[in-house]
Design a protein around this motif. Structure first.
Motif, PDB file in Angstrom:
ATOM      1  N   GLY A  95      -1.252 -15.164  39.248  1.00 12.82           N
ATOM      2  CA  GLY A  95      -1.724 -14.071  38.406  1.00 12.82           C
ATOM      3  C   GLY A  95      -2.473 -13.011  39.195  1.00 12.82           C
ATOM      4  O   GLY A  95      -3.338 -13.311  40.015  1.00 12.82           O
ATOM      5  N   VAL A  96      -2.097 -11.778  38.947  1.00 14.69           N
ATOM      6  CA  VAL A  96      -2.705 -10.646  39.656  1.00 14.69           C
ATOM      7  C   VAL A  96      -3.160  -9.631  38.614  1.00 14.69           C
ATOM      8  O   VAL A  96      -2.464  -9.421  37.616  1.00 14.69           O
ATOM      9  CB  VAL A  96      -1.665 -10.002  40.612  1.00 14.69           C
ATOM     10  CG1 VAL A  96      -2.172  -8.686  41.159  1.00 14.69           C
ATOM     11  CG2 VAL A  96      -1.329 -10.948  41.740  1.00 14.69           C
ATOM     12  N   ILE A  97      -4.344  -9.029  38.845  1.00  8.75           N
ATOM     13  CA  ILE A  97      -4.776  -7.990  37.915  1.00  8.75           C
ATOM     14  C   ILE A  97      -5.078  -6.712  38.667  1.00  8.75           C
ATOM     15  O   ILE A  97      -5.498  -6.726  39.832  1.00  8.75           O
ATOM     16  CB  ILE A  97      -6.031  -8.412  37.100  1.00  8.75           C
ATOM     17  CG1 ILE A  97      -7.095  -9.000  38.022  1.00  8.75           C
ATOM     18  CG2 ILE A  97      -5.665  -9.389  36.010  1.00  8.75           C
ATOM     19  CD1 ILE A  97      -8.362  -9.332  37.300  1.00  8.75           C
ATOM     20  N   LYS A  98      -4.838  -5.601  37.993  1.00  5.70           N
ATOM     21  CA  LYS A  98      -5.193  -4.297  38.552  1.00  5.70           C
ATOM     22  C   LYS A  98      -6.463  -3.842  37.844  1.00  5.70           C
ATOM     23  O   LYS A  98      -6.523  -3.822  36.609  1.00  5.70           O
ATOM     24  CB  LYS A  98      -4.061  -3.294  38.306  1.00  5.70           C
ATOM     25  CG  LYS A  98      -4.265  -1.976  39.030  1.00  5.70           C
ATOM     26  CD  LYS A  98      -3.123  -1.030  38.727  1.00  5.70           C
ATOM     27  CE  LYS A  98      -3.281   0.255  39.528  1.00  5.70           C
ATOM     28  NZ  LYS A  98      -2.242   1.227  39.183  1.00  5.70           N
ATOM     29  N   VAL A  99      -7.471  -3.506  38.665  1.00  6.07           N
ATOM     30  CA  VAL A  99      -8.794  -3.204  38.112  1.00  6.07           C
ATOM     31  C   VAL A  99      -9.131  -1.750  38.409  1.00  6.07           C
ATOM     32  O   VAL A  99      -8.821  -1.235  39.483  1.00  6.07           O
ATOM     33  CB  VAL A  99      -9.867  -4.117  38.751  1.00  6.07           C
ATOM     34  CG1 VAL A  99     -11.215  -3.900  38.096  1.00  6.07           C
ATOM     35  CG2 VAL A  99      -9.459  -5.559  38.659  1.00  6.07           C
ATOM     36  N   LYS A 100      -9.734  -1.111  37.420  1.00  2.00           N
ATOM     37  CA  LYS A 100     -10.255   0.242  37.661  1.00  2.00           C
ATOM     38  C   LYS A 100     -11.769   0.162  37.551  1.00  2.00           C
ATOM     39  O   LYS A 100     -12.306  -0.282  36.528  1.00  2.00           O
ATOM     40  CB  LYS A 100      -9.697   1.207  36.617  1.00  2.00           C
ATOM     41  CG  LYS A 100     -10.162   2.632  36.836  1.00  2.00           C
ATOM     42  CD  LYS A 100      -9.524   3.560  35.823  1.00  2.00           C
ATOM     43  CE  LYS A 100      -9.928   4.994  36.151  1.00  2.00           C
ATOM     44  NZ  LYS A 100      -9.250   5.960  35.278  1.00  2.00           N
ATOM     45  N   VAL A 101     -12.418   0.554  38.630  1.00  2.00           N
ATOM     46  CA  VAL A 101     -13.884   0.534  38.635  1.00  2.00           C
ATOM     47  C   VAL A 101     -14.358   1.979  38.689  1.00  2.00           C
ATOM     48  O   VAL A 101     -13.903   2.754  39.546  1.00  2.00           O
ATOM     49  CB  VAL A 101     -14.436  -0.239  39.849  1.00  2.00           C
ATOM     50  CG1 VAL A 101     -15.947  -0.289  39.794  1.00  2.00           C
ATOM     51  CG2 VAL A 101     -13.846  -1.626  39.900  1.00  2.00           C
ATOM     52  N   SER A 102     -15.272   2.352  37.788  1.00  2.00           N
ATOM     53  CA  SER A 102     -15.810   3.717  37.836  1.00  2.00           C
ATOM     54  C   SER A 102     -17.340   3.665  37.836  1.00  2.00           C
ATOM     55  O   SER A 102     -17.921   2.713  37.319  1.00  2.00           O
ATOM     56  CB  SER A 102     -15.272   4.538  36.669  1.00  2.00           C
ATOM     57  OG  SER A 102     -15.475   3.841  35.463  1.00  2.00           O
ATOM     58  N   GLY A 103     -17.930   4.653  38.411  1.00  2.00           N
ATOM     59  CA  GLY A 103     -19.385   4.689  38.506  1.00  2.00           C
ATOM     60  C   GLY A 103     -19.772   5.007  39.939  1.00  2.00           C
ATOM     61  O   GLY A 103     -18.918   5.130  40.825  1.00  2.00           O
ATOM     62  N   ARG A 104     -21.072   5.161  40.148  1.00  2.00           N
ATOM     63  CA  ARG A 104     -21.522   5.465  41.490  1.00  2.00           C
ATOM     64  C   ARG A 104     -21.665   4.155  42.254  1.00  2.00           C
ATOM     65  O   ARG A 104     -21.954   3.137  41.670  1.00  2.00           O
ATOM     66  CB  ARG A 104     -22.864   6.211  41.450  1.00  2.00           C
ATOM     67  CG  ARG A 104     -22.810   7.398  40.484  1.00  2.00           C
ATOM     68  CD  ARG A 104     -23.926   8.355  40.722  1.00  2.00           C
ATOM     69  NE  ARG A 104     -23.768   9.033  41.994  1.00  2.00           N
ATOM     70  CZ  ARG A 104     -24.786   9.667  42.595  1.00  2.00           C
ATOM     71  NH1 ARG A 104     -25.988   9.658  42.046  1.00  2.00           N
ATOM     72  NH2 ARG A 104     -24.595  10.290  43.733  1.00  2.00           N
ATOM     73  N   GLY A 105     -21.441   4.201  43.519  1.00  2.00           N
ATOM     74  CA  GLY A 105     -21.622   3.009  44.346  1.00  2.00           C
ATOM     75  C   GLY A 105     -20.508   1.990  44.216  1.00  2.00           C
ATOM     76  O   GLY A 105     -20.752   0.789  44.223  1.00  2.00           O
ATOM     77  N   VAL A 106     -19.276   2.491  44.100  1.00  2.00           N
ATOM     78  CA  VAL A 106     -18.153   1.549  44.077  1.00  2.00           C
ATOM     79  C   VAL A 106     -17.975   0.890  45.437  1.00  2.00           C
ATOM     80  O   VAL A 106     -17.498  -0.232  45.539  1.00  2.00           O
ATOM     81  CB  VAL A 106     -16.848   2.257  43.645  1.00  2.00           C
ATOM     82  CG1 VAL A 106     -16.848   2.538  42.160  1.00  2.00           C
ATOM     83  CG2 VAL A 106     -16.610   3.510  44.436  1.00  2.00           C
TER      84      VAL A 106
END
Lengths: 397, 94
Positions: free
Chosen positions: A11-22
């Motif tokens: 299983g693989v997931i695609k993640v979107k991270v937003s915000g400062r300090g990624v």
């Protein structure tokens, strides 16, 4: 990267991270040993990346302290596939059920067609088939082979001479030949009746023609019995002579019967085995162990599973092992003579017309030699001795 | 003063014993394939990441990679594989 396929399965997931300090988040993940790949910048404050589904808890822990927002964009691979299958399981069970029902119905009897039988016989056949369990809606497995059905039908219904049983798909076809077919109108050309055998005339039933012999006359083979030429006022007329002339005839039979004889019989012990045969491979289902019979006969019945019009390479096989025994029969002298007489009677009957009557019998010779009974019997028979002989035109007598 | 001293000793030892520098001195090993791949080992963390700029922390100072359409193919502790079009690799010493 090197084991993308293995990761796909887990299983693989695609993640979107937003915000400062990624970047800090990625460093944290890196330190925690989370494998992350295909990191891409999306606009100024967001990145996307792929990671293993297994590591999602570590991601949660890391996100909690970083103050970034996380969204899952894609979920691919094994666990998600299984979950989707589970939610769509109704569809798959429906498909499987459909196939199962189709298979079930393909192995049913859907029609019984009887050809060549009179209505009365057809009704009789149908009734008997019902009793045998051959009717619409029955499974073919429980019916047995067409040969067995044929045997049973011919034995059970007297009016049948022969019945052909054929299983075409889901329909049984019966081709019937009845014993008492409508009699054909016989046409004879003008003829005489002559004696077929040496005999003494006992009785005469003449339908057509002029009898030239009387009761108690002794006749020789070929002697004229009934003339087809009838005298008339103006000359004569030729007709086909018809009738029965019963004459007393004599026969001699020789019977030889051994006192001791041995033959094979079944003693009633049997063992059944059931298999499921797939291709050329048989899997035993019931009836294990070897049969311990020394002498036996094996009978095997194979019923193939059908799907629509095709026969599948899957078959149910039941085989029966019947124990055989050698039996020695010893007749006493009296018994042997009695049996020999019976045999003589059967022998003479089989060589005569069925209307013939045994008037009397006399034992001419009886001896026991080399463990054998020799019996010569003389029979007196009353039978029809008339035989047609065409009158050839222009032949004057 | 003491750090400089140990550095000097290490430098001398690697020279004399013919050992690889990156192992002995905690220096980054950078492998590039043309302009399209850059592979950096022995880094200390990611400082900034964008399409056109990646800044990495090293034991001493920072490494700045400039270019276009950067994608981080793999990140492992101490290892990073960067894909895109690399224009410049710059060492920044504080």
């Amino acid at each position: 990267m090197k084991s993308q396929w293995i990761e796909y399965y887990s299983g693989v997931i695609k993640v979107k991270v937003s915000g400062r300090g990624v970047e800090r988040l990625i460093n944290r993940l890196m330190r925690d040993g989370v494998k992350v790949w295909n990191v891409k910048r999306q606009g100024t404050e967001a990145i996307t990346f792929y990671m293993k589904y297994k590591d999602v808890n570590k991601l949660r822990a890391a996100v909690r302290t970083s103050g970034c927002k996380v969204r899952f964009l894609e979920k691919v691979g094994g666990p998600f596939l299984i979950r989707r299958l589970r939610t769509n399981s109704g569809f798959f069970t429906g498909g499987a059920l459909f196939l199962a029902v189709l298979m079930f119905l393909s192995n049913m009897v859907w029609g019984i067609e009887i050809k060549g039988a009179s209505p009365a016989t057809e009704y009789q056949i149908r009734k008997h088939l019902d009793d045998m369990g051959v009717k619409k809606g029955k499974l073919q497995f429980f019916i047995g082979s067409p040969e067995a059905v044929q045997r049973e039908l011919t034995n059970a219904i007297q009016a049948l001479t022969w019945v052909g049983v054929e299983l075409k798909g889901t329909t049984y076809h019966f081709q019937v030949v009845e014993k008492n077919e409508p009699e054909k109108v016989e046409y004879y050309s003008p003829r005489h009746l002559v004696a077929a055998k040496k005999a003494i005339i006992v009785d005469m039933f003449i339908e057509k023609g002029e009898p030239v012999v009387n009761v108690n006359d002794h006749v020789k083979p070929g002697q004229l019995l009934v003339s087809g030429i009838i005298p008339k006022d103006d000359g004569e007329e030729t007709v086909p002579a018809q009738g029965e002339v019963l004459g007393k005839t004599w026969y001699k039979t020789v019977v030889e019967l051994p006192l001791t004889s041995s033959f094979q019989v079944f003693n009633g012990n049997e063992k059944k085995k059931y298999y499921v045969k797939i291709g050329g491979f048989s899997i035993p289902v019931w009836g294990f162990g070897k049969n311990e019979y020394k002498e036996f006969e094996k009978e095997t019945n194979e019923t193939a599973l059908r799907f629509l019009v095709w026969e599948l390479p899957i078959a149910f096989v039941d085989s029966t092992f019947r124990e055989r025994e050698k039996v020695t029969r010893i007749y006493s002298t009296d018994e042997a003579i009695k049996k020999a007489k019976e045999m003589a009677r059967i022998d003479i009957k089989s060589s005569l017309h069925e209307d013939a009557i045994i008037k009397g019998e006399k034992v001419l010779h009886q001896s026991i030699e080399n463990d054998k009974v020799n019996l010569i019997t003389h029979f007196e028979i009353i039978e029809n001795i008339a035989e047609g002989q065409p009158i050839i035109q222009g032949d004057e007598e | 003063m003491a750090k400089n001293w140990s550095q000097l000793v290490r430098n001398w030892m690697t020279h004399k014993m013919d050992l690889p520098h990156d192992v002995m001195m905690d220096l980054p090993r950078i492998t590039m394939i043309g302009q399209i791949h850059i592979y950096i080992e022995n880094h200390q963390g990611l400082l900034a990441f964008s399409d056109s700029e990646v800044r990495l922390l090293l034991k001493q100072g920072q490494l700045l990679v400039k270019g276009q359409a950067f994608v981080i193919k793999t990140v492992l502790p101490e290892e990073i594989l960067l894909e895109g079009k690399v224009d410049q690799v710059i060492y920044i010493n504080d």
